[in-house]
Design an enzyme around this catalytic site. Structure first.
Site, PDB file in Angstrom:
ATOM      1  N   MET A  91       0.867  -1.264   0.041  1.00 37.87           N
ATOM      2  CA  MET A  91       0.047   0.194   0.004  1.00 37.87           C
ATOM      3  C   MET A  91       0.983   1.374  -0.083  1.00 37.87           C
ATOM      4  SD  MET A  91      -2.510  -1.480  -0.391  1.00 37.87           S
ATOM      5  CE  MET A  91      -4.367  -1.555  -0.085  1.00 37.87           C
ATOM      6  N   ARG A  92       2.067   1.433  -0.762  1.00 34.45           N
ATOM      7  CA  ARG A  92       2.792   2.340  -1.045  1.00 34.45           C
ATOM      8  C   ARG A  92       2.603   2.735  -2.513  1.00 34.45           C
ATOM      9  NH1 ARG A  92       3.217   5.300   3.255  1.00 34.45           N
ATOM     10  NH2 ARG A  92       4.905   6.644   2.349  1.00 34.45           N
ATOM     11  N   ASN A 108       1.287  -5.438 -10.437  1.00 36.47           N
ATOM     12  CA  ASN A 108       0.372  -5.292  -9.031  1.00 36.47           C
ATOM     13  C   ASN A 108      -1.017  -5.990  -9.485  1.00 36.47           C
ATOM     14  OD1 ASN A 108      -0.486  -3.915  -6.850  1.00 36.47           O
ATOM     15  ND2 ASN A 108      -1.789  -2.579  -8.114  1.00 36.47           N
ATOM     16  N   HIS A 110      -4.969  -5.696  -8.232  1.00 38.13           N
ATOM     17  CA  HIS A 110      -5.958  -4.457  -7.873  1.00 38.13           C
ATOM     18  C   HIS A 110      -7.374  -4.983  -7.893  1.00 38.13           C
ATOM     19  CE1 HIS A 110      -7.520  -0.446  -7.023  1.00 38.13           C
ATOM     20  NE2 HIS A 110      -8.550  -0.926  -7.819  1.00 38.13           N
ATOM     21  N   ASP A 146      -2.671   2.483 -10.293  1.00 35.54           N
ATOM     22  CA  ASP A 146      -3.574   1.558 -11.069  1.00 35.54           C
ATOM     23  C   ASP A 146      -3.739   2.001 -12.549  1.00 35.54           C
ATOM     24  OD1 ASP A 146      -3.754   0.609  -8.418  1.00 35.54           O
ATOM     25  OD2 ASP A 146      -5.494   1.843  -7.966  1.00 35.54           O
ATOM     26  N   GLU A 173     -10.774 -14.772  -4.088  1.00 31.85           N
ATOM     27  CA  GLU A 173     -10.508 -16.109  -4.336  1.00 31.85           C
ATOM     28  C   GLU A 173     -10.224 -15.962  -5.729  1.00 31.85           C
ATOM     29  OE1 GLU A 173     -14.291 -18.048  -3.848  1.00 31.85           O
ATOM     30  OE2 GLU A 173     -14.199 -18.318  -1.709  1.00 31.85           O
ATOM     31  N   GLU A 175      -8.536 -13.265  -7.063  1.00 28.55           N
ATOM     32  CA  GLU A 175      -7.125 -12.818  -7.225  1.00 28.55           C
ATOM     33  C   GLU A 175      -6.223 -14.059  -7.028  1.00 28.55           C
ATOM     34  OE1 GLU A 175      -6.403  -9.353  -4.665  1.00 28.55           O
ATOM     35  OE2 GLU A 175      -8.332  -9.035  -4.483  1.00 28.55           O
TER      36      GLU A 175
HETATM   37  C1  GAR Z   1      -5.946  -7.556  -2.263  1.00 30.16           C
HETATM   38  O1  GAR Z   1      -7.125  -7.752  -2.452  1.00 30.16           O
HETATM   39  C2  GAR Z   1      -5.339  -6.717  -3.145  1.00 30.16           C
HETATM   40  O2  GAR Z   1      -5.557  -6.810  -4.413  1.00 30.16           O
HETATM   41  C3  GAR Z   1      -5.355  -5.342  -2.681  1.00 30.16           C
HETATM   42  O3  GAR Z   1      -5.061  -5.454  -1.267  1.00 30.16           O
HETATM   43  C4  GAR Z   1      -5.691  -6.708  -0.829  1.00 30.16           C
HETATM   44  C5  GAR Z   1      -4.308  -7.563  -0.208  1.00 30.16           C
HETATM   45  O4  GAR Z   1      -4.650  -8.491   0.275  1.00 30.16           O
HETATM   46  N1  GAR Z   1      -4.544  -4.314  -3.181  1.00 30.16           N
HETATM   47  C6  GAR Z   1      -4.825  -3.142  -3.572  1.00 30.16           C
HETATM   48  O5  GAR Z   1      -5.917  -2.421  -3.113  1.00 30.16           O
HETATM   49  C7  GAR Z   1      -3.743  -2.311  -4.116  1.00 30.16           C
HETATM   50  N2  GAR Z   1      -4.306  -1.180  -4.801  1.00 30.16           N
HETATM   51  P1  GAR Z   1      -3.617  -9.507   0.813  1.00 30.16           P
HETATM   52  O6  GAR Z   1      -2.630  -8.758   1.510  1.00 30.16           O
HETATM   53  O7  GAR Z   1      -4.233 -10.748   1.386  1.00 30.16           O
HETATM   54  O8  GAR Z   1      -3.112 -10.378  -0.568  1.00 30.16           O
END
Ligand code: GAR
Length: 197
Positions: A91-92, A108, A110, A146, A173, A175
């Site tokens: 988240m940076r 990445n 998203h 993004d 799921e 992802e």
């Molecule tokens: C995930 O849903 C990922 O897509 C999102 O954070 C979550 C992390 O979950 N990423 C973002 O929002 C980036 N912009 P995780 O730590 O369990 O993988």
């Protein structure tokens, strides 16, 4: 020979775990050699250690500027001979200089069907906007948040009785299979970042 990958996290690390599990399967063209967190308390760090993967904390708050933080990050990646980087809930925002050095080599994930719903709280926003489809996107990282070229997306329907929690559960799921599939394609050379015309 599998390609050494670093996964960058800030929290829970479930996508990181999905990448580790995929990479542990025979014949997968990449291996997760290092997990880096910018947050000391990230839960994903202990999960990575359970799989025997080296972890390192590079806490952004320990650096005076974003440039210093990103230079430390870059040096650690180089020292560890990392060739590809997967942001997994990292988240940076990464600056243009860092992203330029790793162009075509950072992915990445998203939690939305980009270009819809950039930024945070995507599940809540999908419900509020009464979207009928939602999902996740794996894309190359560019200097704009993004925005980088999309590799693949997984779409799921939004049900009328969905809450942001039920929706989040189904998106995560998707992802967990999409990200390993995209890393595989990049690592074996089936996809590459398109050149600017
Ligand atoms: C995930 O849903 C990922 O897509 C999102 O954070 C979550 C992390 O979950 N990423 C973002 O929002 C980036 N912009 P995780 O730590 O369990 O993988």
């Amino acid at each position: 020979m599998s390609i050494p990958v670093a996964v960058l996290i800030s929290g829970r690390g479930s996508n990181m775990e999905a990448l580790i599990k995929a990479a542990n399967r025979p014949g997968y063209p990449a291996r997760i050699s290092l997990v880096i967190s910018n947050k000391k308390e990230a839960k994903g760090l202990s999960i990575a250690q359970e799989y025997g993967i080296r972890t390192q904390i590079i806490a952004h708050e320990d650096y005076e500027t974003r440039e210093h933080f990103e230079s430390a990050l870059h040096n650690v990646l180089i020292e560890n001979q990392i060739q590809l980087v997967c942001l997994a809930g990292f988240m940076r925002i990464l600056g243009a200089e860092f992203v330029g050095k790793w162009a075509g080599k950072i992915l990445n994930i998203h939690p939305s069907l980009l270009p819809a719903l950039k930024g945070l709280n995507t599940h809540e926003r999908a419900i509020q906007a009464r979207m009928r489809r939602h999902g996740c996107t794996v894309h190359f990282v560019s200097a704009e948040m993004d925005e980088g070229p999309i590799i693949a997306q997984a779409a799921i329907p939004v049900h009328v009785d969905d809450t942001s929690d039920t929706l989040a559960k189904r998106v995560i799921e998707s992802e967990h299979w999409l990200y390993p599939a995209c890393l595989r394609s990049l690592a074996c050379g089936d996809v590459q970042m398109p050149r600017k015309p």
